[in-house]
Design an enzyme around this catalytic site. Structure first.
Site, short mmCIF file in Angstrom:
data_model
loop_
_atom_site.label_atom_id
_atom_site.label_comp_id
_atom_site.label_asym_id
_atom_site.label_seq_id
_atom_site.Cartn_x
_atom_site.Cartn_y
_atom_site.Cartn_z
N CYS A 188 -0.84 -20.41 37.95
CA CYS A 188 -1.85 -19.07 38.25
C CYS A 188 -1.53 -18.50 39.82
O CYS A 188 -2.16 -19.52 40.93
CB CYS A 188 -3.37 -20.32 38.04
SG CYS A 188 -4.37 -19.43 38.16
N CYS A 228 -9.82 -15.56 34.82
CA CYS A 228 -10.45 -14.22 35.03
C CYS A 228 -10.62 -13.06 34.65
O CYS A 228 -9.90 -13.27 33.84
CB CYS A 228 -8.75 -14.02 36.26
SG CYS A 228 -8.23 -14.99 37.42
N CYS A 264 -24.74 -18.06 44.14
CA CYS A 264 -23.51 -17.96 43.66
C CYS A 264 -23.39 -17.38 42.65
O CYS A 264 -22.65 -17.09 40.98
CB CYS A 264 -22.20 -18.94 43.58
SG CYS A 264 -23.35 -20.15 42.67
N ASP A 274 -28.64 -22.79 49.49
CA ASP A 274 -27.04 -22.70 48.76
C ASP A 274 -27.22 -23.25 48.19
O ASP A 274 -26.65 -24.13 46.92
CB ASP A 274 -26.33 -22.84 50.17
CG ASP A 274 -24.64 -22.74 48.96
OD1 ASP A 274 -25.03 -21.10 48.19
OD2 ASP A 274 -23.46 -22.67 49.67
#
Length: 453
Positions: free
Chosen positions: A162, A82, A408, A381
């Site tokens: 996590c 992250c 994405c 996609d």
């Protein structure tokens, strides 16, 4: 004055970059500082000097942003999975809309200044959302650990709790690591290249069913491990073994064998169910997938008489959201197993207007047109690499009336829009936060064909 490695400098952060890092200028030199936020005044140390910029390590925040928060994760700094957990969540959503603006400004597709970029759709509870876990394994002093590599390294960071991972998959991988140790299963070593190198755990949100893939570089006997595992976790319905003997960074090899249980797990999204074989692609965040596919349906704005092509169809999931709203639906994917899943899923749902083929879209679409098939609408996609150049040419050659691009990767999206904007008008871009606390976002782009090119 030339900046040098290890030099320490004060810096005011002007904005955030596409990887979530803070960006400022020191004596007209661009400085990238991971962990710094827009508006902050920091003290940092130069770690790398490049031709047009330098990279630095955050040492101290002298004046903090009012949107800075304390990350709840104990290994946040070490893991690197992250990038923006230190930014308040509502401001993460603003940042992700800004990511699109930055990418568009860099590539400058036609009329980009006027593209409507809608507010990012976030999550009410942006934690434990990842339904698929893909951890590396390593052995330290006789004990097996599972986790992720630290950023830009092959140093494993063991992970046992996590905050973005589905809690069931996390419990399973913790037990898997213990069982790999207990049964003395060979573990991959970069020098010997022998043993289990990766474990994938995926859980279906709708049914709770779980599947595992053990990725190995050599023959291993997992029978006792599997027996212990399925006794502990009855929700496990599939255990597979994938063979990857390559020294490359590719996670999977070509061959996958089912060791125990059934061929696939059952999942559902919107109003349809489908099966997922172990290697089949599906979105990591099932809850937001509902939102994403709903936005794609809204953007395509179907009348009901269209013929639709679903490029990069995978197991058919995004196409199934449209299947009962069109006259016909055709899809393709380069993974034959995914196409077999798509066919089975369509048959299970009683869809008689679908057709799937394995192969490259840029080759199959022209073949279909030569056979007389004409598409009024297109949904794409693609993977993070974006649209293949030949597929872009194919789209511009045949120019379906309307199109939805689900992306994405904001950079490859903006790059592809340079070509697509020659034939299509961008009606709007809707950002959807599929990956809270990371510097990634998903986007749905509504495109309509221009009257003239």
């Amino acid at each position: 004055m030339r900046l040098e490695v290890k030099q320490r400098i004060p810096l005011k952060i002007k904005r955030m970059g596409i990887n979530g890092e803070g960006i400022g200028f020191y004596q007209k030199t661009l400085v990238f500082v991971p962990g710094a936020l827009k508006g902050e005044e920091v003290y940092c140390q130069i770690t790398a000097v490049k031709r047009n910029f330098v990279e630095a390590r955050l040492l101290k925040v002298n004046k903090a942003s009012k949107f800075r928060v304390e990350p709840a994760c104990e290994i946040y700094q070490a893991c690197g999975g992250c990038q923006i957990m230190h930014l308040r969540y509502d401001k993460q959503l603003d940042f992700k809309a800004d990511l699109l603006k930055q990418a568009l400004k860099k590539f400058q597709p036609s009329g980009y200044e006027d593209y409507p970029i809608l507010e990012t759709i976030g999550m009410d509870q942006p934690s434990h959302y990842r339904a698929k876990l893909q951890f590396q394994t390593r052995s330290f002093k006789g004990k097996v650990h599972a986790g992720l590599y630290a950023e830009n390294s092959h140093r494993l960071i063991p992970i046992q709790d996590c905050l973005v991972q589905d809690q069931t998959t996390q419990r399973i991988i913790n037990v898997v690591a213990d069982l790999l140790t207990k049964h003395r299963i060979p573990i991959y070593d970069e020098r010997k290249i022998q043993g289990i190198r990766t474990v994938m755990v995926r859980r279906a949100r709708q049914t709770g069913q779980v599947q595992l893939i053990f990725v190995t570089s050599c023959q291993v006997n997992l029978s006792k491990l599997i027996q212990d595992l399925v006794e502990t976790f009855p929700e496990i319905v599939t255990v597979a073994l994938n063979w990857n003997k390559q020294k490359s960074s590719d996670i999977y090899g070509e061959r996958t064998d089912i060791l125990w249980g059934q061929e696939a797990i059952s999942e559902a999204v919107l109003d349809f169910e489908f099966s997922l074989s172990p290697r089949a692609f599906y979105q990591l965040n099932p809850q937001q997938t509902e939102v994403l596919y709903g936005e794609a349906v809204k953007a395509l704005d179907l009348r009901g008489d269209e013929h639709l092509i679903d490029a990069y169809c995978g197991v058919g999931t995004i196409g199934f959201a449209f299947a009962r709203k069109v006259q016909s639906l055709r899809g393709m994917d380069i993974i034959p197993e995914a196409i077999e899943d798509a066919k089975k899923n369509a048959a299970r749902m009683g869809l008689t207007n679908t057709h799937y083929e394995a192969g490259k879209a840029e080759e199959i679409i022209p073949k279909w047109y030569q056979e007389g098939y004409r598409a009024d609408a297109l949904v794409v996609d693609p993977p993070r690499t974006g649209l293949d150049d030949k597929l872009l040419e194919t789209i511009l050659d045949f120019r379906p009336e309307k199109m939805v691009y689900v992306s994405c990767n904001v950079s490859t999206l903006a790059r592809d829009l340079v070509a697509l904007s020659r034939a299509y008008k961008v009606e709007y871009i809707q950002s959807v936060d599929m990956f809270p606390h990371t510097a990634r976002t998903e986007a749905v782009v509504k495109l309509t064909r221009r009257d003239s090119v």
